[in-house]
Scaffold this active site. Structure first.
Site, PDB file in Angstrom:
ATOM      1  N   HIS A 453      10.593  14.098  -3.094  1.00 35.08           N
ATOM      2  CA  HIS A 453      10.572  12.516  -3.301  1.00 35.08           C
ATOM      3  C   HIS A 453       9.920  11.948  -4.327  1.00 35.08           C
ATOM      4  O   HIS A 453      10.708  11.233  -5.172  1.00 35.08           O
ATOM      5  CB  HIS A 453      10.178  12.007  -1.826  1.00 35.08           C
ATOM      6  N   GLU A 454       8.619  12.289  -4.316  1.00 32.49           N
ATOM      7  CA  GLU A 454       8.049  11.717  -5.641  1.00 32.49           C
ATOM      8  C   GLU A 454       8.289  12.240  -7.007  1.00 32.49           C
ATOM      9  O   GLU A 454       8.293  11.605  -7.896  1.00 32.49           O
ATOM     10  CB  GLU A 454       6.529  12.124  -5.342  1.00 32.49           C
ATOM     11  N   HIS A 457      11.031  10.014  -8.066  1.00 29.48           N
ATOM     12  CA  HIS A 457      10.526   8.951  -9.048  1.00 29.48           C
ATOM     13  C   HIS A 457       9.936   9.227 -10.257  1.00 29.48           C
ATOM     14  O   HIS A 457      10.170   8.330 -11.122  1.00 29.48           O
ATOM     15  CB  HIS A 457       9.307   8.522  -8.158  1.00 29.48           C
ATOM     16  N   HIS A 460      12.554   9.521 -12.797  1.00 25.23           N
ATOM     17  CA  HIS A 460      13.117   8.322 -12.963  1.00 25.23           C
ATOM     18  C   HIS A 460      12.302   7.500 -14.360  1.00 25.23           C
ATOM     19  O   HIS A 460      13.119   6.683 -15.224  1.00 25.23           O
ATOM     20  CB  HIS A 460      13.046   7.082 -11.922  1.00 25.23           C
TER      21      HIS A 460
END
Length: 663
Positions: A453-454, A457, A460
């Site tokens: 999940h991290e 990010h 991104h």
């Protein structure tokens, strides 16, 4: 002050902060100098006698605060990962000071006049699409900061923002103190049922200790056969921020809610939720409530059915107590074992931290052509690791991982950046987690999902190709920002990734096919519980910020939970006194729903890959990179998603992915 490393030119590799030279005494003079430089820049723009243009106004502001951004990013990274008394004291002093500075800038009438003129005359300028988007966001930012209010309104709004900054810092520090200061010493007899790796994590010089680190509490609740100690742990975990005394957050939360409401009304909105959602994808509180309640019914039904099965297991154990909050995870693990012949303890040896880091890097290579080269450079903490990110021979950025729990580190997991991408400037990105340290560090499957999940990010940020910081990386609508992170989680569950990277820490053997099959078959197990605990928190957040603010947030929380029929044995994921997402800052306030709003898109986006027959389909991956990961906020999120998928999604894929559909 070239002897201050925060103010000197950073000639370190990749322009990294010189962490081996930075000391606490450097920050105060560095903030003084940075704020003075930023004020001089905005004063110069505001006083410019030339007619406003994008270049002499917007671009001037975009690139005029590099020093304050540089100093702040280093300080707040340290405040989150290795806080101590000195850092906490400086945070308390800085928060209102920075809030006052930004209020002064965004309420400066001469500066706003230039921005407003550009906005009103935007059709006269030959602006590139990204420039037009940045101008729109700047004008909106000034208006929402009170620049269009009369002088008394501006003054009051500035006071509110300074007080909110103070309160957010207080809330965070209170929560950290409660987590840091609580522990229970345990003896050999208190460890019944605990797996070996958890025992090792809890080991101290004098025996063992139960702490409030999530990486300890959750597996303890899942495995301890000592119901009395599970109750002790659960009650301490759910009472964080509500223990009375100096660290109690209940009155802090009430004041925050009242000030947010006043802020929204000053700016012409009915309530804070209406203010916050204006400009987000959801648009209105009613749209948020419709999504959450549409999923709540099926999730609650599933959770209640699960509760009945857990009560049957309690009875089968010869116990006569009802299902309590400290029983759910313990008996849920028993039920998972019965239904899926699945033992978490048997799975964990295959999920080493290093193996899962290799897995997430492998996915990045397959989707986006990235590679990661380990770096030996000064880092903010000895536990941290760093890699240069490359595409071919081209430098993409620097990625830092700081993965282990320790005293002084804020709980949870997050992604931040030490330098944003803007034009040719490449980012420095950090992922922070709180895994239990071991030799090697072994993860649960949920831990591995957090890691992915991290990383979503981080990608991104790393893949961003914007010109201006305002729309770079994760600078997107709050209910769009979780799309890249939650989407990236899906590739963790792909058998080809798990077969390659989930390997036993002793033998190196890949995860056995039967265990892999059980893991994948059990993926939707417990989704009733997790969906209910999440939606309850999201609805409480929404209710707090819709209509008049509650004088007693705890009573208002209880009213919301009673109205929706919250099962007694399931706690909110984040109860009010420790709901840092919405009270430590405005980040997720009236926006905790955004995880589920983004999940509607991430489930649909991964379905697009599945429809090709190849979850690493090159054409689909290229579209994903172009329209989602690289685009930042250069266009409205609806346009970006539609450019990727061809349409906006419905909730069907989400419901199916959570196992909440019939059959």
């Amino acid at each position: 002050m070239t002897d201050n490393p925060l103010l000197a030119q950073w000639n370190s590799p990749f322009g990294m902060p010189p962490f081996d030279e930075i000391e606490m005494q450097h920050f105060a003079p560095a903030f003084d100098a940075a704020l003075a430089e930023a004020k001089a820049n905005t004063d110069r723009i505001a006083a410019n006698p030339d007619q406003p243009t994008f270049a002499n106004t917007i671009a001037g502001m975009e690139f005029g605060e590099t020093l304050i951004d540089r100093v702040s990013s280093v300080f707040y990274h340290l405040a989150g990962t290795q806080s101590d008394a000195a850092i906490e004291e400086m945070s308390r002093d800085l928060s209102p000071r920075l809030a006052a500075f930004y209020s002064d800038v965004l309420q400066d009438q001469a500066l706003f006049a230039r921005v407003d003129t550009l906005w009103e005359q935007r059709d006269r300028f030959d602006l590139a699409p990204e420039e037009a988007r940045v101008l729109e966001l700047y004008h909106r930012m000034f208006v929402r900061a009170g620049a269009a209010l009369d002088e008394p309104g501006r003054k009051r709004l500035s006071q509110i923002m300074q007080r909110l900054a103070q309160l957010g810092t207080t809330f965070s520090q209170n929560l950290l103190a409660d987590e840091r200061d609580w522990s229970v010493a345990l003896g050999e007899d208190d460890l019944a049922g605990l797996p070996d790796d958890l025992r090792e994590t809890m080991k101290t010089e004098d025996g063992w200790a139960l702490s409030l680190s999530r990486s300890v509490v959750v597996p303890f609740l899942e495995s301890s056969t000592r119901r009395d100690l599970r109750e002790t742990a659960w009650k301490a975990w759910t009472a964080r921020g509500a223990n009375g005394g100096a660290t109690d957050n209940r009155e802090v939360a009430a004041e925050i809610l009242a000030l947010r409401h006043e802020r929204a009304q000053l700016l012409g909105y009915d309530d804070f939720a209406s203010y916050k959602l204006d400009g987000e994808m959801a648009k209105t509180p009613d749209n948020v409530r419709d999504l959450l309640m549409g999923v709540w019914g099926p999730a609650r039904t599933k959770a209640m059915a699960d509760a009945d099965r857990l009560r049957s297991l309690i009875a089968a154990d010869g116990q006569n107590h009802d299902l309590a909050g400290w029983d759910w995870r313990f008996y849920a693990e028993k039920l998972r074992h019965i239904e899926h012949d699945f033992d978490v303890a048997a799975l964990k040896p295959y999920f080493t931290l290093n193996g899962m880091i290799d897995a997430m890097f492998d996915v990045s290579a397959r989707l986006f052509g990235l590679s990661f080269r380990k770096l030996d450079i000064p880092l903010p903490h000895p536990d941290a690791m760093a890699w240069e990110v490359l595409r071919g021979d081209a430098h993409v950025g620097v990625f830092i991982g700081d993965y282990f729990a320790r005293p002084g580190k804020r709980s949870g997991a997050w992604c931040s950046r030490l330098r944003h991408q803007a034009g040719p400037v490449r980012p420095i990105v950090t992922n922070v987690c709180n895994f239990a340290k071991g030799n090697p560090a072994l993860l649960t499957f949920d831990d591995a999902r957090t890691l992915f999940h991290e990383m979503g990010h981080a990608l991104h940020h790393l893949l961003s190709e914007a010109t201006y910081p305002m729309v770079s990386g994760t600078s997107v609508a709050r209910d769009f920002v979780e799309l890249p992170s939650q989407l990236y989680e899906h590739w963790l569950s792909e058998p080809q990734i798990l077969r390659q990277h989930a390997r036993h820490y002793r033998t190196g053997e890949p995860i056995p096919q039967d265990l892999l099959d059980k893991l994948l078959a059990a993926e939707t197990f417990g989704q009733g519980f997790s969906t209910v605990e999440y939606i309850a928190s999201a609805l409480v957040d929404l209710d707090f910020h819709t209509g008049e603010p509650p004088a007693d947030p705890m009573a208002a929380q209880a009213e919301t939970l009673a109205r929706i029929g919250m099962p007694d044995a399931i706690p909110m994921r984040h109860a009010t006194p420790h709901f840092a997402h919405i009270f430590s800052s405005d980040g997720y306030s009236a926006g905790y729903y955004s995880y589920m709003w983004s999940e509607v898109m991430d489930a649909d986006a991964f379905a697009a890959f599945r429809e090709t027959g190849d979850v690493f389909d090159p054409e689909m991956a290229a579209k994903l990179a172009t329209h989602i990961y690289s685009a930042g906020g250069t266009r409205p999120p609806e346009e970006l998603y539609t450019a990727f998928r061809g349409r906006m999604p419905g909730p069907e894929a989400l419901m199916q992915g959570r196992g909440l559909t019939a059959g």
